[in-house]
Write an enzyme that holds these catalytic residues in place. Structure first.
Site: not given
Length: 238
Positions: A135, A139
């Protein structure tokens, strides 16, 4: 449908655009700088709130929605230690809460494929299974909620694995999840079965936030008028 948006980052803005395209009205937008708007008449008019914020703020947001009796659709991850509490409040107080670790239609098809493959691989102990998720650097939680959902699907179907662990296995029965944070990656999830003879891999690679946002709006459309704790299985009947 009258929607309140909680969280107005990149995801919130994408949800707003898609919701308007589908003919819905945004009656309130609440972010970190205007928390008092939870108590506004505009917020109380919402038929549903769509919440994408942070693990640290999510529970407080849910509490304020419940106080106003506004149904919640949430895609925030990292707070699941309190999941039983939310389910209890839905059952005892008649609240409405729709949770998904990932709202993408494609990812939910991937969830079903993951479970199906795990059932097959349960019969082949020569394959070691692992999971990798990648990600964007913004995040905050690791592993991702999507990775945890995938891990749970594997653990429910492969007898030789008992729990998931992050990065390293303390014992052979651990399912290892590798979490990578780089660039602006929307989300990549890859499950690998490795044997001495070959490798089997399934992978989902999100191209943008569009799929997540559309799924959240579809979930909100589904949630209006319902009671209790809901999820993607209720929506798609997988």
């Amino acid at each position: 449908m009258k929607i309140a948006l909680i969280g107005y980052g990149k995801m919130g803005k994408t949800i707003e655009r898609i919701a308007r395209q589908r003919g819905h009205e945004i009656v309130a937008v609440i972010d970190i700088n205007n928390q008092e708007d939870f108590y506004s008449e505009a917020f109380k008019q919402a038929e549903v709130a769509i919440e994408f914020t942070t693990p640290a703020t999510a529970l407080g947001n849910y509490e304020r929605c419940f106080e106003a009796h506004v149904p919640v659709v949430s895609g925030t991850t990292g707070w699941l230690d309190h999941l039983d509490e939310i389910k209890r409040r839905c059952a005892d107080e008649g609240q409405t809460f729709f949770y998904a670790s990932n709202f993408s239609v494609g990812v939910n098809i991937f969830f079903a494929l993951n479970k199906y493959l795990a059932k097959i691989m349960n019969r082949f102990p020569g394959y070691e299974v692992s999971l990798t998720e990648t990600h964007h650097i913004h995040k905050l939680d690791a592993p991702s909620g999507t990775a945890i959902t995938l891990a749970e699907g594997i653990l429910a179907n492969i007898d030789r694995k008992e729990r998931w662990s992050l990065e390293t296995a303390e014992r052979p029965t651990d399912l290892v999840i590798h979490a990578i944070r780089e660039g602006e990656v929307p989300g990549i999830h890859e499950i690998t079965y490795e044997s001495d003879a070959d490798t089997i891999t399934i992978k989902h690679d999100a191209k943008s936030r569009e799929g997540f946002a559309l799924g959240a709006v579809i979930a909100a459309e589904f949630t209006v008028g319902k009671k209790g704790f809901l999820g993607m299985d209720d929506l798609f009947h997988f």
